[in-house]
Scaffold this motif. Structure first.
Motif, short mmCIF file in Angstrom:
data_model
loop_
_atom_site.label_atom_id
_atom_site.label_comp_id
_atom_site.label_asym_id
_atom_site.label_seq_id
_atom_site.Cartn_x
_atom_site.Cartn_y
_atom_site.Cartn_z
N VAL A 15 31.43 -2.23 17.67
CA VAL A 15 31.08 -2.11 19.09
C VAL A 15 29.92 -3.02 19.53
CG1 VAL A 15 30.12 -0.46 20.74
CG2 VAL A 15 32.04 0.18 19.29
N ASP A 16 28.87 -3.10 18.72
CA ASP A 16 27.74 -3.94 19.10
C ASP A 16 28.16 -5.39 19.30
OD1 ASP A 16 26.19 -1.71 18.94
OD2 ASP A 16 24.65 -2.59 17.65
N GLY A 17 29.20 -5.81 18.59
CA GLY A 17 29.70 -7.18 18.76
C GLY A 17 30.76 -7.28 19.84
N MET A 30 31.03 -7.16 13.29
CA MET A 30 29.97 -7.36 14.28
C MET A 30 29.18 -8.63 13.99
SD MET A 30 26.78 -4.80 14.79
CE MET A 30 25.85 -5.35 13.39
N THR A 31 28.86 -8.85 12.71
CA THR A 31 28.09 -10.03 12.32
C THR A 31 28.89 -11.30 12.61
OG1 THR A 31 27.12 -8.70 10.57
CG2 THR A 31 26.80 -11.07 10.43
N ALA A 32 30.16 -11.27 12.23
CA ALA A 32 31.00 -12.43 12.47
C ALA A 32 31.14 -12.71 13.97
CB ALA A 32 32.37 -12.21 11.85
N LEU A 33 31.19 -11.64 14.75
CA LEU A 33 31.39 -11.78 16.19
C LEU A 33 30.19 -12.49 16.86
CD1 LEU A 33 33.08 -8.45 17.38
CD2 LEU A 33 34.03 -10.75 17.47
N TYR A 34 29.02 -12.36 16.27
CA TYR A 34 27.84 -13.01 16.86
C TYR A 34 28.10 -14.51 17.01
CZ TYR A 34 22.92 -14.10 17.71
OH TYR A 34 21.74 -14.53 18.27
N THR A 35 28.60 -15.12 15.94
CA THR A 35 28.92 -16.54 15.98
C THR A 35 30.04 -16.82 16.97
OG1 THR A 35 28.39 -16.58 13.64
CG2 THR A 35 29.50 -18.52 14.53
#
Lengths: 296, 264
Positions: free
Chosen positions: A35-37, A92-97
């Motif tokens: 969700v955060d991403g 979520m981490t991948a979505l940041y990029t």
């Protein structure tokens, strides 16, 4: 008045996020940190398409992008057997990029003087326009999700979160149900981000940070205040509006914005662990009474 | 009907904890047959059922159901025609869903339309008549969450759910063992009744030798991953519990170690 109006509008918009969390956390029984991403993904897709002159398409594609994010998390969880929480963190981490890439490697963008989904209704209804439009989106989403949960597919998704053993032995594909549940949940989350972006007219790469906790706080408020009714989805929206109202009031009495996440987190901890804490207190007083009675 | 051919299942293969749970087990079942399985702890009874249901994939051998090879078929696909009950009454029902919702889930086992309404009026009427057949008064509590019911009631509902659309094969893994004696008796009676009425081919594990002889028409005894005894027909008809224990002693050169058997 503006305070109430603003809180109601935001409550309706963030309400979609809370419904998304309700589906993953309460129905599927998974704390989904995607969700955060995916919230930011929704906002990023929305702003790019709005800038290109397609605000409505922006909202719709944002939901699709969110669903895809949910599908990735479900894939990690079910097919690659990664723990649910970690699967969400990885996505979520991948979505940041990916979110940065969607926004052309800019960390924030704004929508000044662009036509948005709110433009037409604002001209027609003035200051009530945004509220009416948000309400409309909410009603449509609540109706659709509620219908979905009452279909055979929806029943199967609910059963998967409730008792996976049973689902496996009753010819329902539990993995597929997790794919569907997480896709629907994250589609709603991204939709929430997408509408918010056009409402506040900007997107920031970190706007999704802490959204899980905020949504959980709203969920808990909704359940406490309105959970006695069978209308859980409506309860989620009402909970979110109340949360936004509390948030706005806190800002009014000049609690610094930076404290709000800590306050929210502590609130969620207390709300979720409430039964444990009550038990401890009861046990403690029972011990004291017993010890007192036998004279020790 | 069911044809199990030389299946072997080894846990923790190639480690110090390697354990052969099933060794070259074969079993042919005729349509309508009701087999009971007895055996000590760790004899491989549950493993056999788990292999047939698809919870475990076998290491060797193959399994046919009505001529179709199901050896590598996924568990939920097999569940379309294999009904199943576990020892733990909590395993078969979703606690936070109502009785009718649970039953509806079982009802749509064969239905293909995922977006139709979960419980139509017709479904509800059908579910009510099925619940009435249990004689437990549950037909008046269809909107009650299953988590509020007792273990026996939940197991009775699971039994209905597993047989709602008549399965080709019904697997019962000590499904009355966790219930109190009176309830266990009741659930077992219901089981016999439902199996008889629908002539369902059934495999039932039990720790109770008396009910193993009393139910069904064929009894298997398992020991160390093998079927060591296959009783049917006249031989089985004249057997007593003592005879079975004596046969076990002869076959395996030791006492029947399942202490629950002595207590029941």
């Amino acid at each position: 008045m503006d305070l109430f109006l603003g809180s109601a509008e935001q409550g309706l918009i963030y309400g979609l996020l809370t419904i998304g969390i309700y589906i993953s956390y309460r129905i599927l029984n998974v704390a989904d940190l995607t969700v955060d991403g995916s919230f930011t993904t929704g906002a990023a897709v929305s702003i790019m398409l709005t800038l290109a002159g397609h605000p409505v398409l922006g909202i719709l594609l944002a939901a699709v992008a969110g669903a895809l994010a949910g599908i990735v998390t479900a894939f990690l969880q079910t097919k690659l057997k990664i723990q649910p929480i970690l699967a969400g963190i990885l996505t979520m981490t991948a979505l940041y990029t990916i979110n940065l890439a969607i926004m052309g490697n800019r960390p924030n963008m704004s929508l000044l003087y662009q036509e948005t989904i709110f433009t037409g209704i604002d001209e027609a209804l003035g200051r009530w326009g945004e509220l009416v439009f948000c309400l409309l989106i909410c009603v449509v989403c609540v109706a659709l999700v509620s219908l979905f949960l009452h279909t055979r597919l929806g029943l199967s998704v609910r059963a998967t979160g409730d008792n996976e053993d049973m689902v496996r032995s009753s010819s329902i594909n539990a993995d597929l149900m997790k794919f569907i549940g997480l896709a629907v949940a994250n589609a709603l989350v991204a939709l929430s981000g997408a509408v918010l972006c056009q409402y506040q007219q900007f997107t920031d790469i970190s706007m999704g940070t802490g959204m899980v906790v905020i949504a959980l706080a709203s969920l808990v408020i909704g359940e406490v205040v309105f959970g006695w009714s069978k209308l859980m989805l409506a309860a989620m929206i009402i909970g979110t509006i109340i949360y936004r109202l509390i948030y706005a009031l806190a800002l009014q009495v000049e609690i610094p914005v930076m404290y709000m996440k800590l306050v929210t987190a502590v609130f969620v901890i207390l709300a979720i662990s409430y039964p444990v804490i009550v038990d401890k207190i009861k046990l403690h007083s029972q011990k004291r009474r017993t010890n007192h009675a036998i004279g020790q | 009907m069911l044809s199990v051919n030389n299946i072997t299942k080894i846990f923790n293969k190639k480690t110090v904890n390697e354990r052969v749970a099933l060794e070259n087990v074969s079993l042919q079942m005729e349509p309508g047959e009701f087999i009971t399985i007895i055996g000590g702890n760790g004899a491989g009874k549950s493993t056999l059922l788990n292999c047939i249901a698809g919870s475990y994939l076998v290491d060797e051998g193959y399994i046919l159901l009505d001529g179709e090879n199901i050896t590598f078929q996924k568990e939920h696909k097999r569940a379309r025609y294999i009904g199943r009950l576990f020892q733990d009454p909590l395993k078969g029902t979703a606690p936070n869903m109502t009785i009718e919702e649970n039953m509806a889930l079982a009802y749509m086992r064969t239905a293909k339309k995922p977006f139709s309404i979960g419980i139509s009026k017709k479904d509800r009427d059908y579910i009510r008549t099925r619940l009435e057949s249990l004689g437990l008064g549950l037909e008046n509590r269809m909107k009650t969450k299953v988590g509020l019911l007792s273990g026996g009631q939940r197991q009775a509902i699971t039994l209905l759910m597993a047989t709602m659309t008549t399965p080709k094969l019904l697997l019962l893994d000590e499904h009355t063992a966790a219930l109190d004696p009176a309830t266990a008796e009741k659930v077992l009676e219901l089981t016999k009744q439902i199996v008889r009425e629908n002539t369902i081919t059934t495999l039932m594990i039990t720790h109770n030798i008396a009910s193993a002889l009393d139910c069904g028409n064929r009894t298997l005894m398992m020991e160390q991953g093998k079927i060591i005894l296959d009783l049917q027909g006249e031989q089985r008809g004249s057997m007593t519990v003592e005879d079975v224990l004596e046969l076990f002693r002869q076959k395996s050169n030791r006492e029947f170690d399942n202490d629950r058997v002595l207590l029941s």
